[in-house]
Design a protein around this motif. Structure first.
Motif, PDB file in Angstrom:
ATOM      1  N   LEU A 126       0.826  -1.212   0.000  1.00 42.08           N
ATOM      2  CA  LEU A 126       0.000   0.000   0.000  1.00 42.08           C
ATOM      3  C   LEU A 126       0.857   1.258   0.000  1.00 42.08           C
ATOM      4  CD1 LEU A 126      -2.916  -0.979   2.398  1.00 42.08           C
ATOM      5  CD2 LEU A 126      -2.948  -0.822  -0.103  1.00 42.08           C
ATOM      6  N   SER A 127       1.925   1.256   0.766  1.00 46.63           N
ATOM      7  CA  SER A 127       2.832   2.399   0.783  1.00 46.63           C
ATOM      8  C   SER A 127       3.460   2.608  -0.596  1.00 46.63           C
ATOM      9  CB  SER A 127       3.920   2.181   1.836  1.00 46.63           C
ATOM     10  OG  SER A 127       4.860   3.231   1.792  1.00 46.63           O
ATOM     11  N   TYR A 128       3.873   1.509  -1.211  1.00 43.22           N
ATOM     12  CA  TYR A 128       4.475   1.573  -2.545  1.00 43.22           C
ATOM     13  C   TYR A 128       3.469   2.155  -3.552  1.00 43.22           C
ATOM     14  CZ  TYR A 128       6.929   0.062  -6.768  1.00 43.22           C
ATOM     15  OH  TYR A 128       7.567   0.027  -7.983  1.00 43.22           O
ATOM     16  N   LEU A 129       2.249   1.649  -3.532  1.00 40.91           N
ATOM     17  CA  LEU A 129       1.223   2.129  -4.460  1.00 40.91           C
ATOM     18  C   LEU A 129       0.857   3.587  -4.199  1.00 40.91           C
ATOM     19  CD1 LEU A 129      -1.103  -0.990  -4.625  1.00 40.91           C
ATOM     20  CD2 LEU A 129       0.353  -0.101  -6.461  1.00 40.91           C
ATOM     21  N   LEU A 133       1.095   6.649  -6.883  1.00 46.55           N
ATOM     22  CA  LEU A 133      -0.064   7.483  -7.217  1.00 46.55           C
ATOM     23  C   LEU A 133       0.173   8.944  -6.871  1.00 46.55           C
ATOM     24  CD1 LEU A 133      -2.899   5.060  -6.099  1.00 46.55           C
ATOM     25  CD2 LEU A 133      -2.233   5.634  -8.444  1.00 46.55           C
ATOM     26  N   ALA A 134       1.027   9.199  -5.888  1.00 48.28           N
ATOM     27  CA  ALA A 134       1.361  10.574  -5.496  1.00 48.28           C
ATOM     28  C   ALA A 134       2.437  11.165  -6.402  1.00 48.28           C
ATOM     29  CB  ALA A 134       1.813  10.596  -4.040  1.00 48.28           C
ATOM     30  N   GLY A 135       2.963  10.349  -7.323  1.00 53.00           N
ATOM     31  CA  GLY A 135       3.969  10.854  -8.249  1.00 53.00           C
ATOM     32  C   GLY A 135       5.399  10.725  -7.775  1.00 53.00           C
TER      33      GLY A 135
END
Length: 142
Positions: A126-129, A133-135
């Motif tokens: 989840l942290s990786y994703l 997504l935050a760029g």
């Protein structure tokens, strides 16, 4: 996946047949709980899929390690250090192959086996994703 080529049910011992019957229509949590603390050797006969030509071909068709290409997007690989289903050495070899082809790969080895790392890997994934997504640029352990 290959019922006309490889019969997985023939690989199961009595304990494996009982487990398969127990989880046949189960949800993920029930499947994980039912298989907790089991090793592959606990549920299969002494022969393995890798002992037959059809088995080897089926395994190779489903193996990212045998795929000659590489992902064209960043990849997170998290792996249980004691995984008996997917040995860490194979995951590291796949990561190295992808790195050589230019894929940004972050490899994380966590304590546990194949099933137990599902829960411990969720926060990592989840942290990786969220970062992607935050760029944020994809990290790499290549």
């Amino acid at each position: 996946e290959y019922p006309n080529e490889v019969s997985l049910s023939e690989q199961l011992n009595d304990r494996g047949i009982a487990l398969a019957n127990q989880i046949r229509n189960a949800c993920t949590d029930q499947i994980i709980d039912a298989g907790a603390n089991m090793k592959i050797a606990d549920v299969v006969n002494s022969g393995t899929l890798a002992n037959t030509q059809a088995g080897v071909e089926a395994l190779n068709r489903n193996s990212v390690q045998m795929f000659p290409g590489a992902p064209r997007m960043p990849v997170l690989l998290y792996q249980g250090a004691d995984d008996q289903l997917t040995p860490t050495s194979r995951v590291l070899a796949t990561a190295a192959h992808w790195c050589r082809q230019g894929t940004r790969v972050q490899t994380v080895i966590v304590p546990g086996d194949h099933g137990s790392t599902i829960a411990s890997g969720v926060p990592i994934a989840l942290s990786y994703l969220n970062d992607r997504l935050a760029g944020a640029p994809a990290p790499s352990t290549c």
